[in-house]
Design a protein around this motif. Structure first.
Motif, PDB file in Angstrom:
ATOM      1  N   HIS A  57       0.860  -1.189   0.000  1.00  0.00           N
ATOM      2  CA  HIS A  57       0.000   0.000   0.000  1.00  0.00           C
ATOM      3  C   HIS A  57       0.891   1.233   0.000  1.00  0.00           C
ATOM      4  N   HIS A 123      -2.011  -2.293  -8.057  1.00  0.00           N
ATOM      5  CA  HIS A 123      -3.426  -2.479  -7.767  1.00  0.00           C
ATOM      6  C   HIS A 123      -4.236  -1.652  -8.748  1.00  0.00           C
ATOM      7  N   LYS A 150      -8.982  -1.340  -5.788  1.00  0.00           N
ATOM      8  CA  LYS A 150      -9.327  -0.476  -4.664  1.00  0.00           C
ATOM      9  C   LYS A 150     -10.507   0.414  -5.021  1.00  0.00           C
ATOM     10  N   MET A 180     -10.015  -3.834  -2.080  1.00  0.00           N
ATOM     11  CA  MET A 180      -9.471  -2.979  -1.028  1.00  0.00           C
ATOM     12  C   MET A 180     -10.370  -1.754  -0.917  1.00  0.00           C
ATOM     13  N   HIS A 182     -10.997   2.128   1.066  1.00  0.00           N
ATOM     14  CA  HIS A 182     -10.760   3.242   1.990  1.00  0.00           C
ATOM     15  C   HIS A 182     -12.105   3.533   2.628  1.00  0.00           C
ATOM     16  N   VAL A 237      -8.249  -0.915   4.342  1.00  0.00           N
ATOM     17  CA  VAL A 237      -6.903  -0.362   4.426  1.00  0.00           C
ATOM     18  C   VAL A 237      -6.822   0.688   5.531  1.00  0.00           C
ATOM     19  N   HIS A 238      -5.640   0.972   5.947  1.00  0.00           N
ATOM     20  CA  HIS A 238      -5.271   1.956   6.981  1.00  0.00           C
ATOM     21  C   HIS A 238      -6.314   2.091   8.105  1.00  0.00           C
ATOM     22  N   GLU A 261      -5.832  -3.768   7.663  1.00  0.00           N
ATOM     23  CA  GLU A 261      -4.460  -3.261   7.501  1.00  0.00           C
ATOM     24  C   GLU A 261      -4.307  -2.005   8.356  1.00  0.00           C
ATOM     25  N   SER A 312       1.346  -1.733   6.351  1.00  0.00           N
ATOM     26  CA  SER A 312       1.760  -1.036   5.142  1.00  0.00           C
ATOM     27  C   SER A 312       2.091   0.415   5.463  1.00  0.00           C
ATOM     28  N   ASP A 314       1.305   3.205   3.424  1.00  0.00           N
ATOM     29  CA  ASP A 314       0.461   4.236   2.808  1.00  0.00           C
ATOM     30  C   ASP A 314       1.320   5.447   2.451  1.00  0.00           C
TER      31      ASP A 314
END
Length: 476
Positions: A57, A123, A150, A180, A182, A237-238, A261, A312, A314
């Motif tokens: 990422h 990705h 994503k 993925m 956000h 993610v994040h 993640e 990851s 980011d």
């Protein structure tokens, strides 16, 4: 006799530490054992030999976003990765205005060709503007070795509707792809941001309010629920806070195919870092924002327990001046989100996770490379120290004490959010497919030789079934 042998190091294998030599031929690990001989020898006495990291990422050489250009292309970005012990990156093929996901992939491949110092995948990215033929685009991405896509639940020009997100999940499942996401509620951010601005609360510290934990929690819950309905495999993610991490854990307990993640910034920084003069606070503007010390403790526990499965960076390489486009009147809603982290991702995990005992060796290996290789279709070539796999290796000095300083890092970004952080342990030599990219802390003079690595799709039978195939019309 092998082409190259690494001798005398303490080697991290899947089974634990071992005192073995590593024989390398044709870019791959050919042998593990004692007394190996090679045409060239790398002496690793006193060093720990770990698998090269996989950062799945990060953002490199993207189209301009919010008027800011990325400070790292595939050249400088992969150099900084190599100095941090990372040997493979998987950035996003971000679309510019009017681009399809396939056109964005072609753009990123052209940007990377001949410039990357480490191996790389990509990705795909789907937005409302990348075209309505989602199924056809995802099928072509998977055919080209890009079995992950994503979607954003926020950001103007990127946020997808629930309809589009479900369509992505359905199409991805059919192609053996990972989705993925956000996860932040766009409507809630816009509503809260407007009220803050109207009331004159525009200092950078209010970034943490406009992107509050509840906003991330709701979107995380919704994304996981949609994935359950579609039978999709989802990466959130994040994950920044306890509330969202708890949603991931709850989803997993229900049987949802979801992986969480997190990133170093959520383990080391807090919202208090935003309460500084604007030019200083800008170093800590990223989305989701830094949270509380209580969330930090929760995330460390979740990493150790495996409830969060990916680590990851980011890495979002924007220069400090670009992060504050109106420096005369800085405001949280105008600041550009993102911080660098490719070079510091693994040293932070090593120093603050492995050496402190927060993480076992096996959890460190999972988070450094193994889990990303397994999930994202790289395990056929990378992620472990094992015979037959690529000789992607990082030789660490476990006793090296050093202080993070921007001037000593290799990114094109002119700041680091970790300035002044004291760490123990540092990679000193990094090999990609057996070729030293960094040796004894020095970038080697050879031309960039990083390659695009086509990734494998997930097995069709490994996915959950969608709701319509599992739920009876009545539960009695």
């Amino acid at each position: 006799m092998h082409e190259r042998v690494i001798k005398g190091g303490r080697v991290a294998l899947d089974t634990g530490w071992a005192e073995v030599d590593i024989g390398i031929e044709g870019g791959r690990i050919a042998a593990l054992g004692a007394g190996l001989a090679g045409a060239e020898t790398i002496e690793a006495s006193g060093l720990w030999v770990l698998p090269g990291g996989i950062d799945a990422h990060c953002h490199l050489d993207q189209p301009s976003w919010g008027g800011a250009d990325t400070a790292d292309d595939f050249g400088s970005g992969t150099i900084t990765a190599a100095f941090g012990g990372t040997t493979c990156v998987v950035p996003f093929a971000m679309p510019g205005p009017g681009m399809t996901a396939l056109q964005a992939l072609d753009r990123s491949l052209a940007c990377a060709a001949g410039r990357s110092f480490v191996d790389y995948g990509l990705h795909g990215v789907v937005t409302e503007g990348t075209g309505g033929d989602v199924g056809a685009q995802l099928a072509r991405l998977a055919e080209r070795g890009v079995p992950s896509v994503k979607a954003f639940m926020t950001y103007e020009g990127f946020a997808v509707s629930d309809d589009r997100l479900l369509g992505v999940m359905d199409a991805a499942r059919a192609e053996g792809m990972i989705v993925m996401v956000h996860a932040e509620n766009d409507a809630a951010i816009r509503r809260t941001q407007q009220r803050l601005v109207e009331s004159g609360r525009t200092a950078l510290r209010y970034h943490a309010v406009a992107h509050a934990e509840a906003i991330e929690r709701e979107a995380t819950h919704r994304a996981i629920t949609l994935a359950e309905i579609a039978g999709a495999r989802l990466v959130v993610v994040h994950v920044s806070c306890a509330q969202s991490a708890e949603e991931v854990s709850r989803g997993r307990r229900r049987g949802a195919d979801v992986i969480g993640e997190t990133c170093p910034q959520y383990l080391l920084l807090t919202a208090a870092d935003l309460d500084r003069p604007a030019i200083d606070a800008a170093r800590f503007v990223f989305s989701p924002p830094p949270r509380s010390s209580a969330s930090q403790a929760h995330l460390w526990q979740a990493l150790a327990a495996g409830d969060l499965g990916l680590w990851s960076s980011d890495h979002s390489p924007y220069r400090l001046a670009d992060k504050l486009p109106d420096a005369a009147a800085p405001a949280f809603h105008k600041a550009v989100s993102g911080v660098p982290g490719l070079e510091t991702r693994l040293p932070i995990l090593f120093s603050e996770g492995l050496l402190t005992g927060r993480l076992t060796l096996q959890r460190y290996l999972d988070l450094a490379s193994r889990a990303a290789a397994d999930l994202y279709g790289l395990a056929h070539a990378k992620g472990r120290i094992a015979v037959g796999l690529d000789a992607d290796l990082a030789l660490w000095d476990p006793q090296r004490r050093w202080r993070v300083r921007r001037d000593d890092l290799h990114s094109g970004v002119d700041f680091t959010p970790y300035e002044g952080l004291d760490l123990t342990g540092k990679p000193v030599t990094t090999l990609v497919r057996g070729i030293p990219v960094v040796a004894d802390g020095v970038l080697q003079p050879a031309s960039p030789s990083g390659r695009f690595v086509p990734r494998s799709r997930a097995e069709a039978g490994s996915f959950n079934k969608p709701l319509e195939d599992t739920t009876p019309w009545i539960d009695i």
